[in-house]
Scaffold this active site. Sequence first.
Site, short mmCIF file in Angstrom:
data_model
loop_
_atom_site.label_atom_id
_atom_site.label_comp_id
_atom_site.label_asym_id
_atom_site.label_seq_id
_atom_site.Cartn_x
_atom_site.Cartn_y
_atom_site.Cartn_z
N LYS A 3 0.55 -1.19 -0.05
CA LYS A 3 -0.25 -0.04 -0.08
C LYS A 3 0.89 1.01 -0.11
O LYS A 3 1.84 1.36 0.77
CB LYS A 3 -0.98 0.11 1.42
CG LYS A 3 -2.02 -1.11 1.42
CD LYS A 3 -2.78 -0.85 2.66
CE LYS A 3 -3.90 -1.94 2.56
NZ LYS A 3 -4.90 -1.45 3.77
N ARG A 6 -11.94 14.40 7.91
CA ARG A 6 -12.78 15.54 7.20
C ARG A 6 -14.33 14.92 7.34
O ARG A 6 -14.49 13.98 7.97
CB ARG A 6 -12.34 15.59 5.89
CG ARG A 6 -12.06 14.11 5.32
CD ARG A 6 -11.82 14.15 3.83
NE ARG A 6 -11.41 12.97 3.08
CZ ARG A 6 -12.29 12.10 2.78
NH1 ARG A 6 -13.59 12.11 2.89
NH2 ARG A 6 -11.83 10.93 2.22
N ILE A 30 -6.50 -9.14 4.63
CA ILE A 30 -7.60 -10.05 5.26
C ILE A 30 -8.64 -10.36 4.19
O ILE A 30 -9.21 -9.43 3.51
CB ILE A 30 -8.34 -8.74 6.23
CG1 ILE A 30 -7.25 -8.34 7.19
CG2 ILE A 30 -9.62 -9.76 6.96
CD1 ILE A 30 -6.64 -9.39 8.00
N ARG A 33 -24.52 6.52 -4.78
CA ARG A 33 -23.80 7.64 -5.38
C ARG A 33 -24.09 7.58 -6.76
O ARG A 33 -23.67 6.62 -7.69
CB ARG A 33 -22.48 7.57 -5.24
CG ARG A 33 -21.81 7.63 -3.66
CD ARG A 33 -20.27 7.58 -3.73
NE ARG A 33 -19.77 7.58 -2.25
CZ ARG A 33 -18.60 7.93 -1.98
NH1 ARG A 33 -17.70 8.06 -2.83
NH2 ARG A 33 -18.14 7.57 -0.86
#
Length: 451
Positions: free
Chosen positions: A158, A292, A203, A338
């Site tokens: 990552k 945020r 995972i 969305r």
Amino acid sequence: MFNKILIANRGEIALRVIRACHEMGIKTVAVYSEADKYSLHVKFANEAVCIGPPPSKDSYLNIPRIIAAGEITGVDAIHPGYGFLSESAKFAQICADNDFEFLGSSPEIISSMGNKAKAKETMKLAGIPVVPGGEGILSGIQEAKIKAKEIVYPVMLKASAGGGGRGMRLVNSEDEIENAYKSASQEAISAFGNGDIYIEKFIQKPRHIEVQILGDMHGEAIHLGERECSIQRRHQKLIEESPSPFVDEFLRKKIGDASVKAAKAVGYVGVGTIEYLVDDKKDFYFMEMNTRIQVEHPVTEMVTGTDLIKEQIRMHSGLNCPEYLQGFKLRGHSIECRINAEDPFNNFIPFPGKITSFNMPGGKGVRIDSHAYAGYKIPTQYDSMIGKLIVHAKNRESAIIRMKRALEETIIEGPKTTIPYHSAIMGDPSFLSGDFDTSFLENFNFKPSNQ
């Protein structure tokens, strides 16, 4: 309380903040690029300032122009919304240096939580469960191979400064690790200007569960339950709901208490979200903290009866965490879709252009968060989201039925949209049963027969 707030963003989130401010008696200033001259956030703000041409780097990411807009309009606070500069420690610091209250996290928290490897170490020290691995930035491919053997394949590489699935690679064996490391690092450099990579245990079949937190300036913090965000395509969320069909009362208390502990550990102020991976045994692992407001915040608002933008503003003005949310009870079930200007029948390619017809659904328990309208031209330079369709009902079954009806009533002509895709998901047996994980859409059989 603040007198005037500048919203350093665009689209539906800018309009969302403007509405909350006006209900609180706070004046607003919109900033906009030349491409957004006719967007609704420009129309409904008390004042509006053009800050540059369409490219984000020349407008919504142009810090000097945003600060100048704040100075000439006399604002006392700046709300960054989500995306753009919302998690920029540099922007937060510059706001403070110019005597503007930044309605987001402090530069220190943004820096520590924005670096995923550092955030994970901070949470580990606070006693929050973390995914095995990830102890710092990898020095190179050789260390990646050594660490992978220690935590056992499969593993995830990552990007430390990553997000939205960029700079992430799944590695199933040592033969794959060199190419995966190089491509992840290069992608991270292109997207974030930072090629640092860390490694974690992968995972398998996880749920993506996040917890809404709220912290004040006096060291108090609370959580407002969880959101289920496992329906995602290429690590981009499409559908969110609250509560999660997977989380029971025991897990809700456990993961909620951990989130409050995490918020207090970093002295969090305002609204934020802590995201977790949850395995099939209901063990949860810290993934990241979003410092945020989230795109999917409306589902939490619907089941808790609060306005998170208003609470965010109140927390940054020095007020305490609200008493009415202490020991809250989740009320019913909420789902958000969305709606993007993308063609689901053609690999989801963006579909900018003019909206020729625009009809939004209504009725009990239906909410629309959108900046679009008939005649609005969707710009090519920004995210493809047209808006969010949110429903609320007494339970999950009723919420799904309501969402199906609302999607049927939604008419957007001109661009292709993801509405048919959402409708198909609402009828999928695995989704209906709540038996799914983050790999759901990889196996979802979407047939364009009704198009």
